[in-house]
Write a protein that holds these residues in place. Structure first.
Motif, PDB file in Angstrom:
ATOM      1  N   GLY A   1       0.856  -1.163   0.040  1.00  0.00           N
ATOM      2  CA  GLY A   1       0.045  -0.033   0.022  1.00  0.00           C
ATOM      3  C   GLY A   1       0.725   1.394  -0.084  1.00  0.00           C
ATOM      4  O   GLY A   1       0.533   2.270  -0.505  1.00  0.00           O
ATOM      5  N   PHE A   2       1.911   1.308   0.697  1.00  0.00           N
ATOM      6  CA  PHE A   2       2.914   2.547   0.802  1.00  0.00           C
ATOM      7  C   PHE A   2       3.817   2.429  -0.170  1.00  0.00           C
ATOM      8  O   PHE A   2       4.353   3.528  -0.715  1.00  0.00           O
ATOM      9  CB  PHE A   2       3.599   2.305   2.004  1.00  0.00           C
ATOM     10  N   ALA A   3       4.241   1.241  -0.764  1.00  0.00           N
ATOM     11  CA  ALA A   3       5.358   1.144  -1.797  1.00  0.00           C
ATOM     12  C   ALA A   3       5.455   1.726  -2.855  1.00  0.00           C
ATOM     13  O   ALA A   3       6.405   2.124  -3.751  1.00  0.00           O
ATOM     14  CB  ALA A   3       5.793  -0.279  -1.886  1.00  0.00           C
ATOM     15  N   GLN A   4       4.154   2.319  -3.408  1.00  0.00           N
ATOM     16  CA  GLN A   4       4.142   3.217  -4.671  1.00  0.00           C
ATOM     17  C   GLN A   4       4.197   4.488  -4.494  1.00  0.00           C
ATOM     18  O   GLN A   4       4.175   5.358  -5.543  1.00  0.00           O
ATOM     19  CB  GLN A   4       2.735   2.970  -5.321  1.00  0.00           C
ATOM     20  N   ASN A   5       4.572   4.790  -3.381  1.00  0.00           N
ATOM     21  CA  ASN A   5       4.842   6.353  -2.945  1.00  0.00           C
ATOM     22  C   ASN A   5       6.329   6.676  -2.974  1.00  0.00           C
ATOM     23  O   ASN A   5       6.897   5.801  -2.465  1.00  0.00           O
ATOM     24  CB  ASN A   5       4.484   6.670  -1.545  1.00  0.00           C
ATOM     25  N   GLU A   6       6.849   7.665  -3.505  1.00  0.00           N
ATOM     26  CA  GLU A   6       8.388   7.734  -3.965  1.00  0.00           C
ATOM     27  C   GLU A   6       8.832   8.885  -2.597  1.00  0.00           C
ATOM     28  O   GLU A   6       7.985   9.547  -1.994  1.00  0.00           O
ATOM     29  CB  GLU A   6       8.665   8.859  -4.996  1.00  0.00           C
ATOM     30  N   ILE A   7      10.084   8.346  -2.126  1.00  0.00           N
ATOM     31  CA  ILE A   7      10.772   9.168  -1.084  1.00  0.00           C
ATOM     32  C   ILE A   7      11.905   9.436  -1.707  1.00  0.00           C
ATOM     33  O   ILE A   7      12.721   8.665  -2.037  1.00  0.00           O
ATOM     34  CB  ILE A   7      10.989   8.188   0.070  1.00  0.00           C
ATOM     35  N   ASP A   8      12.081  10.798  -1.581  1.00  0.00           N
ATOM     36  CA  ASP A   8      13.502  11.176  -2.240  1.00  0.00           C
ATOM     37  C   ASP A   8      14.699  10.865  -1.566  1.00  0.00           C
ATOM     38  O   ASP A   8      14.735  10.649  -0.376  1.00  0.00           O
ATOM     39  CB  ASP A   8      13.423  12.891  -2.022  1.00  0.00           C
ATOM     40  N   GLY A   9      15.749  10.095  -2.269  1.00  0.00           N
ATOM     41  CA  GLY A   9      17.014   9.791  -2.008  1.00  0.00           C
ATOM     42  C   GLY A   9      16.899   8.361  -1.345  1.00  0.00           C
ATOM     43  O   GLY A   9      17.736   7.774  -0.896  1.00  0.00           O
ATOM     44  N   MET A  10      15.627   7.689  -1.666  1.00  0.00           N
ATOM     45  CA  MET A  10      15.365   6.283  -1.285  1.00  0.00           C
ATOM     46  C   MET A  10      14.929   5.601  -2.374  1.00  0.00           C
ATOM     47  O   MET A  10      13.989   6.190  -3.339  1.00  0.00           O
ATOM     48  CB  MET A  10      14.465   5.943  -0.081  1.00  0.00           C
TER      49      MET A  10
END
Length: 531
Positions: free
Chosen positions: A241-250
């Motif tokens: 559910g969370f994994a489709q959201n980008e986190i800058d630098g990760m």
């Protein structure tokens, strides 16, 4: 679309949390001063502590302790503190020669007596460490240990690989809270409910880890997601559910697993029999092989992967897909028309046009239990019931506790999960020794042919030949436990293990991850490094 309805309730509340979570620009970069450190949130706190005698390290690496042997990324057995081992012709005596330069972090040398103490303690612990097969273990000398088995078991080597060695001179009831070992890391601090801090063992006999300090925080997955976004974590376990959201630098590390989910289906009819504890045995619907086989063909596993797991997984056809002892012959293609034909040829017809098939006055209807605390199992159960509805089979889903499932799993379908880095699991799931024993074989499956292959695999000296025998348990060309055989399970999906990993952190080559009861990502932690 109708097939998407079942995911809405599960992810609706999640949308509130992640809405507006685009790229984050507040992450901190690693400096030269802290490039030998990492901070992670990778799972729950081990309730039993860090004691291999009660199961620590069984699903990954014990980290603080050494093992006699271990497995590489391809699941080949390689030496750890053992420099060699041999097995007698009758497969009952296993002799290990151990290295003479392994020391516990208190300075005491690791000897064969510590190995003997560890395995005897583990056997008597009554824990998840199953050493039933071990008749005795003795120290031949300081550097040689010998196991005597009650019967041949080729899979014993994988049990050995999962058991860390503890120091006999320091072991006590609180060892799990203050572990001392000879492994690549040292537990320096444990703030219960919050974190543990590890440091590299600079006196380790192998390659000294490049990561010198590891902080593991105990967080829920939503808290870990928020912390990763804030730049506070280098590795964070996450969900589909969370994994489709980008986190800058990760970046997302999408790691293959045999962390499977499937339906266990009672294969015997209800004859009024009960277990020793009074639990009802048998189900008149699922005991018809046409029902089980039709479900296996008629459930679209790829749809489950895409819609329930957001694409982060793979279809499952056995408990050991992708392992050296797993059979490609267990896989089947989704074939809705074939599923319908199986049902109709077997006499399951919807005569009253209510959408549910009948046979001899019996409705094609049964209950499917799942752990109510697991949202993935809930969503899978609902999805499976919707797929079954198209076939004319009514599945009534019910979320409940494991205490209730304990009592009802012998007469109802259950959505369960397995996946071990050990072929012994195949024995536990399908051999007649384990009928109605714990969670292993609640469907009451028995087969003389299956028992024969398992017994031969256990007794086989050559690992490649043993693996071929394990594969025949799934399908030998005529029968087996897979869809074309007796089909006591309908395996559904393998759940990928997902982590946000900071760019520049190399987590090495990962093994296929087992069922997620521990921290399998750190099984190769000593190989991690910043680039």
């Amino acid at each position: 679309m109708k097939k998407l309805k079942f995911i809405l309730s599960v992810f609706l509340t999640m949308a509130v949390f992640i809405s507006g979570c685009g790229k984050n620009t507040e992450n901190v970069e690693k400096t030269e001063e802290n490039k030998n450190e990492i901070v992670m949130a990778i799972g729950t706190e081990p309730e039993e502590g860090f004691d291999p005698c009660t199961g620590w390290g069984r699903y990954g690496s014990p980290l603080f302790q050494s093992t006699l042997v271990e497995t590489d990324k391809d699941m080949n057995i390689i030496n750890d503190i053992a420099v060699d081992y041999s097995v007698s012709d009758d497969r009952l005596l296993w002799t290990f020669d151990i290295r003479d330069d392994a020391y516990f972090t208190d300075g005491e040398k690791l000897t064969a007596e510590d190995v003997v103490f560890t395995f005897n303690t583990a056997k008597s612990s009554g824990s998840v460490v199953d050493l039933t097969v071990m008749e005795s273990v003795t120290a031949v000398d300081d550097d040689t240990v010998q196991f005597k088995l009650a019967y041949p078991q080729s899979a014993f080597i994988y049990t050995v690989a999962g058991t860390g060695i503890v120091p006999s001179h320091l072991y006590n009831e609180s060892y799990g809270e203050n572990p001392v070992g000879s492994g690549p890391f040292i537990l320096k601090q444990w703030d219960k409910g919050q974190q543990i801090i590890l440091e590299a063992n600079e006196n380790y006999y192998g390659k000294i880890p490049e990561i010198k300090k590891v902080t593991i925080l105990f967080m829920t997955e939503d808290a870990a997601f928020a912390a990763a976004k804030a730049g506070q974590l280098d590795v964070a376990v996450t969900t589909a559910g969370f994994a489709q959201n980008e986190i800058d630098g990760m970046k997302i590390a999408n790691l293959q697993s045999i962390d499977n989910r499937g339906l266990t289906l009672p294969v015997v009819p209800d004859k009024g029999e009960t277990t020793d504890t009074g639990a009802k045995i048998g189900n008149n619907v699922t005991s018809d092989i046409a029902i089980r086989r039709a479900l296996s063909y008629g459930i679209d596993r790829n749809m489950l992967v895409e819609n329930v797991l957001n694409g982060f997984g793979s279809p499952a056809y056995s408990e050991c897909d992708g392992m050296p002892w797993g059979s490609d012959e267990a896989a089947v293609q989704y074939d809705f028309d074939k599923a319908l034909k199986i049902l109709e040829d077997s006499g399951w017809i919807d005569t009253d046009n209510d959408g549910i098939r009948e046979k001899n006055g019996l409705k094609a209807e049964f209950k499917l239990l799942y752990n109510a605390d697991d949202s993935v199992r809930q969503t899978l159960s609902i999805a499976v019931s919707q797929e079954a509805e198209k076939l004319g089979i009514k599945i009534v889903t019910e979320g409940t506790s494991w205490d209730i499932i304990d009592k009802e799993m012998y007469s109802n379908a259950v959505l369960m999960g397995w996946g071990a880095q050990n072929p012994l699991e195949t024995y536990l799931l399908y051999h007649s020794d384990n009928v109605a024993k714990d969670y292993y074989n609640p469907e009451n499956y028995t087969s003389e042919i299956t028992d024969k292959y398992i017994n031969e695999a256990m007794a086989e000296a050559d690992s490649d030949k043993a693996n071929e025998l394990w594969k025949k348990v799934q399908w030998d060309g005529e029968t087996g436990v897979s869809t074309e055989g007796e089909c006591p399970w309908v395996w559904l999906v393998n759940v990928d293990h997902l982590y946000y990993v900071r760019e520049g952190l190399n987590i090495g080559e990962q093994k296929i991850h087992p069922h997620g009861h521990a921290w399998p990502i750190v099984s190769n932690l000593r190989e991690w490094k910043w680039e």
